[in-house]
Motif scaffolding. Structure first.
Motif, PDB file in Angstrom:
ATOM      1  N   SER A 121       0.846  -1.198   0.000  1.00 16.69           N
ATOM      2  CA  SER A 121       0.000   0.000   0.000  1.00 16.69           C
ATOM      3  C   SER A 121       0.879   1.245   0.000  1.00 16.69           C
ATOM      4  O   SER A 121       2.088   1.169   0.261  1.00 16.69           O
ATOM      5  CB  SER A 121      -0.947   0.039   1.212  1.00 16.69           C
ATOM      6  OG  SER A 121      -0.275   0.585   2.335  1.00 16.69           O
ATOM      7  N   PHE A 122       0.253   2.408  -0.253  1.00 12.49           N
ATOM      8  CA  PHE A 122       1.016   3.665  -0.299  1.00 12.49           C
ATOM      9  C   PHE A 122       1.595   4.030   1.048  1.00 12.49           C
ATOM     10  O   PHE A 122       2.433   4.928   1.144  1.00 12.49           O
ATOM     11  CB  PHE A 122       0.136   4.809  -0.817  1.00 12.49           C
ATOM     12  CG  PHE A 122      -0.859   5.335   0.174  1.00 12.49           C
ATOM     13  CD1 PHE A 122      -0.471   6.209   1.180  1.00 12.49           C
ATOM     14  CD2 PHE A 122      -2.197   4.956   0.121  1.00 12.49           C
ATOM     15  CE1 PHE A 122      -1.389   6.700   2.107  1.00 12.49           C
ATOM     16  CE2 PHE A 122      -3.118   5.439   1.028  1.00 12.49           C
ATOM     17  CZ  PHE A 122      -2.712   6.308   2.035  1.00 12.49           C
ATOM     18  N   PRO A 248      -8.594   8.163  -3.295  1.00 16.79           N
ATOM     19  CA  PRO A 248      -9.612   7.854  -2.285  1.00 16.79           C
ATOM     20  C   PRO A 248      -9.346   8.648  -1.008  1.00 16.79           C
ATOM     21  O   PRO A 248      -8.193   8.938  -0.699  1.00 16.79           O
ATOM     22  CB  PRO A 248      -9.413   6.352  -1.997  1.00 16.79           C
ATOM     23  CG  PRO A 248      -8.303   5.879  -2.849  1.00 16.79           C
ATOM     24  CD  PRO A 248      -7.657   7.056  -3.506  1.00 16.79           C
ATOM     25  N   GLY A 249     -10.385   8.954  -0.263  1.00 15.67           N
ATOM     26  CA  GLY A 249     -10.218   9.704   0.985  1.00 15.67           C
ATOM     27  C   GLY A 249     -10.737   8.943   2.186  1.00 15.67           C
ATOM     28  O   GLY A 249     -11.914   8.579   2.240  1.00 15.67           O
ATOM     29  N   GLY A 253      -5.068  11.787   5.164  1.00 16.07           N
ATOM     30  CA  GLY A 253      -3.637  12.070   5.209  1.00 16.07           C
ATOM     31  C   GLY A 253      -3.063  12.155   3.806  1.00 16.07           C
ATOM     32  O   GLY A 253      -2.301  13.072   3.483  1.00 16.07           O
ATOM     33  N   ILE A 312     -11.023   2.924   4.074  1.00 17.29           N
ATOM     34  CA  ILE A 312     -11.567   4.287   4.147  1.00 17.29           C
ATOM     35  C   ILE A 312     -12.824   4.342   5.029  1.00 17.29           C
ATOM     36  O   ILE A 312     -13.637   5.244   4.900  1.00 17.29           O
ATOM     37  CB  ILE A 312     -11.849   4.866   2.734  1.00 17.29           C
ATOM     38  CG1 ILE A 312     -12.695   3.895   1.909  1.00 17.29           C
ATOM     39  CG2 ILE A 312     -10.553   5.179   2.013  1.00 17.29           C
ATOM     40  CD1 ILE A 312     -13.183   4.491   0.593  1.00 17.29           C
ATOM     41  N   GLU A 357      -7.343  -3.160  -4.032  1.00 18.82           N
ATOM     42  CA  GLU A 357      -8.309  -3.404  -2.969  1.00 18.82           C
ATOM     43  C   GLU A 357      -9.498  -2.441  -3.130  1.00 18.82           C
ATOM     44  O   GLU A 357      -9.399  -1.442  -3.854  1.00 18.82           O
ATOM     45  CB  GLU A 357      -7.661  -3.321  -1.590  1.00 18.82           C
ATOM     46  CG  GLU A 357      -7.114  -1.981  -1.192  1.00 18.82           C
ATOM     47  CD  GLU A 357      -6.772  -1.963   0.307  1.00 18.82           C
ATOM     48  OE1 GLU A 357      -5.585  -2.036   0.601  1.00 18.82           O
ATOM     49  OE2 GLU A 357      -7.680  -1.886   1.166  1.00 18.82           O
ATOM     50  N   GLY A 395      -3.970   0.478  -2.772  1.00 22.01           N
ATOM     51  CA  GLY A 395      -3.647  -0.785  -2.112  1.00 22.01           C
ATOM     52  C   GLY A 395      -3.737  -1.980  -3.050  1.00 22.01           C
ATOM     53  O   GLY A 395      -4.452  -1.968  -4.052  1.00 22.01           O
TER      54      GLY A 395
HETATM   55  C1  LIG Z   1      -4.923   4.314   4.094  1.00 19.01           C
HETATM   56  C2  LIG Z   1      -5.613   3.969   2.841  1.00 19.01           C
HETATM   57  C3  LIG Z   1      -6.535   4.822   2.222  1.00 19.01           C
HETATM   58  C4  LIG Z   1      -6.954   6.116   2.832  1.00 19.01           C
HETATM   59  O1  LIG Z   1      -5.927   7.054   2.884  1.00 19.01           O
HETATM   60  P1  LIG Z   1      -6.041   8.297   3.883  1.00 19.01           P
HETATM   61  O2  LIG Z   1      -4.713   8.919   3.852  1.00 19.01           O
HETATM   62  O3  LIG Z   1      -6.392   7.715   5.224  1.00 19.01           O
HETATM   63  O4  LIG Z   1      -7.134   9.143   3.345  1.00 19.01           O
HETATM   64  C5  LIG Z   1      -7.097   4.448   1.032  1.00 19.01           C
HETATM   65  N1  LIG Z   1      -6.795   3.266   0.462  1.00 19.01           N
HETATM   66  C6  LIG Z   1      -5.918   2.415   1.021  1.00 19.01           C
HETATM   67  C7  LIG Z   1      -5.664   1.118   0.360  1.00 19.01           C
HETATM   68  C8  LIG Z   1      -5.297   2.730   2.219  1.00 19.01           C
HETATM   69  O5  LIG Z   1      -4.452   1.875   2.772  1.00 19.01           O
END
Ligand SMILES: *Cc1c(COP(=O)(O)O)cnc(C)c1O
Length: 454
Positions: A121-122, A248-249, A253, A312, A357, A395
């Motif tokens: 994931s990011f 996506p939000g 963050g 999310i 995901e 993700g």
């Molecule tokens: C954490 C996450 C998000 C949401 O990111 P935020 O920074 O919390 O808005 C979206 N998609 C995936 C797969 C994540 O792991």
């Protein structure tokens, strides 16, 4: 490059400044969030672009990371290198997605797939920076509340740094792939009987009381690392920015971080034009959507947020003000999409050979919805079919295979009391694209019959 970092409060009527080495997550004076700011100027922007590009072919370890390749944009200096905890994170591809483009009603759509990171994931873009800062400060243990991916990432980077990891997850509400990662990387895993928002409130207090280094996205170093998502993207696009970037939000963050990157890139002369940021939320977990579309000055919280896109599933996002700022600065918008829209969009991405995901698929779902309404969003936002769009997938597909199999076998429900097995299911999702596995006798002729002779 001559940038001096410091920690600043984001509140316009406070704006107090703190040392970069202070262990603070909120402003001690007013309680608002902090962010890293820089004094100084970036000179020779074109030669820095060249340097970033050339580092891609280097064997020097920070150059090989898609985050540390851009280290001059981060609050670290060369003397910090012994502290860096890196796994060559970043380096994620930009992919053409023609079927998804058609589905959205766009001429072209490109995908930046952040799921292709060491822990899928990011979160790795931010975690390498937060854990490196923790090690620089001499911290021996770190903590986070997580819907799964932050904990997976934190657990891995802490393991590499030789630090203890404590994760707080909402019980029964995280995808199994993510839970398994935290366990595998040896994190102390605490399942809270409550949702993410409850876990988040607790972890801030517990970290303060027990002196654990907190690496949620409230931690400004995480957001600095996530900025490099856009430096990397722009480098890949030859510094020709797209018209629109979709993300996506959840806790917001990442949206904040992308907004900060755009603002700094503009200010420092890396970009002339600023892409508009489109943030997409699930209908059942849409606090930013409510706040933004109704132009509210205070956050419209969503108690007991609901969505199958667990990443999310957040009703009280910590970074909502920073996200609003990102929307205002870039001329962006916020959309919401239904569970069925998310599930079908994920399947269309799959038809492009791109797995993700559920949370990530909100991007394609949001684009389709926006285009089906003539491209018009809130506050004068609009998106035409010819515009150049990059969707950020957050993700990996294998984080939540249960969801995918349920979708294709037509047993995906919007609501259930999910422990190990799904119980008390209701509101079934009607998939647009079924694809059931077929059971066949172990017999050649039988198989040929089923395949229609091909
Ligand atoms: C954490 C996450 C998000 C949401 O990111 P935020 O920074 O919390 O808005 C979206 N998609 C995936 C797969 C994540 O792991």
């Amino acid at each position: 490059m001559n940038l001096t970092p410091w920690l600043g409060c984001i509140r316009p009527d406070c704006r107090r400044a703190y040392e970069i080495s202070d262990i603070l997550y909120r402003c001690p004076a007013c309680g608002d969030l902090l962010e890293i700011q820089y004094r100084g100027q970036v000179e020779n922007v074109e030669s820095w672009k060249e340097t970033f590009r050339l580092r891609r072919s280097s064997n020097y370890f920070p150059d090989r990371s898609g985050v540390w390749r851009f280290r001059e944009m981060l609050p670290f200096c060369s003397a910090d290198e012994p502290h860096l905890v890196t796994m060559e994170e970043g380096n994620t591809p930009v992919l053409e997605a023609p079927r998804s483009a058609r589905y959205c009603g766009l001429a072209r759509l490109r995908i930046k797939h952040l799921g292709w990171n060491p822990t899928g994931s990011f979160k790795d873009y931010g975690m390498t920076v937060a854990v490196s800062q923790a090690r620089k400060l001499g911290a021996t243990s770190a903590a986070c509340a997580s819907t799964g991916n932050t904990s997976a990432s934190m657990a891995a980077y802490c393991a590499r740094a030789g630090m203890k990891a404590v994760v707080f997850i909402p019980e029964g509400q995280i995808a199994y792939g993510k839970l398994s990662q935290s366990l595998d990387y040896g994190a102390r895993t605490i399942q809270i009987l409550g949702d993410f928002d409850v876990a988040m409130a607790l972890v801030e207090e517990v970290s303060r009381d027990l002196g654990l280094y907190l690496v949620n996205s409230i931690n400004p170093f995480r957001l600095e690392g996530q900025k490099t998502i856009l430096y990397e993207l722009m480098d890949q696009l030859g510094w020709n920015p797209p018209d629109c970037i979709v993300v996506p939000g959840g806790n917001l963050g990442n949206s904040s971080s992308l907004g900060k990157a755009l603002q700094e890139m503009k200010e420092w002369g890396f970009l002339q034009k600023v892409p508009r940021l489109l943030i997409v939320q699930a209908e059942g977990a849409n606090p930013l959507y409510r706040t933004w579309s109704a132009d509210r000055a205070q956050l419209e919280e969503v108690p007991h947020a609901r969505t199958l896109a667990t990443a999310i599933k957040i009703g009280r996002p910590v970074s909502w003000q920073k996200a609003i700022r990102a929307l205002q600065f870039s001329g962006g918008d916020c959309q919401q999409v239904s569970e069925t829209e998310i599930a079908d969009a994920k399947s269309v991405l799959g038809q492009d050979g791109i797995g993700c995901e559920p949370a990530s698929a909100t991007t394609v779902a949001g684009l389709r919805k926006l285009r089906s309404h003539g491209g018009r969003g809130h506050h004068d936002f609009s998106l035409s079919p010819e515009e150049d769009v990059v969707a950020i997938l957050t993700g990996h597909q294998l984080k939540d295979p249960d969801y995918t199999v349920r979708y294709y076998t037509d047993i995906l429900y919007e609501s259930s009391t999910q422990k190990v097995e799904w119980e008390n299911c209701s509101a079934k999702i009607n998939p647009a694209f079924l694809n059931r596995p077929v059971q066949v006798k172990a017999d050649k002729r039988e198989i040929a019959r089923i395949l229609g002779g091909c």
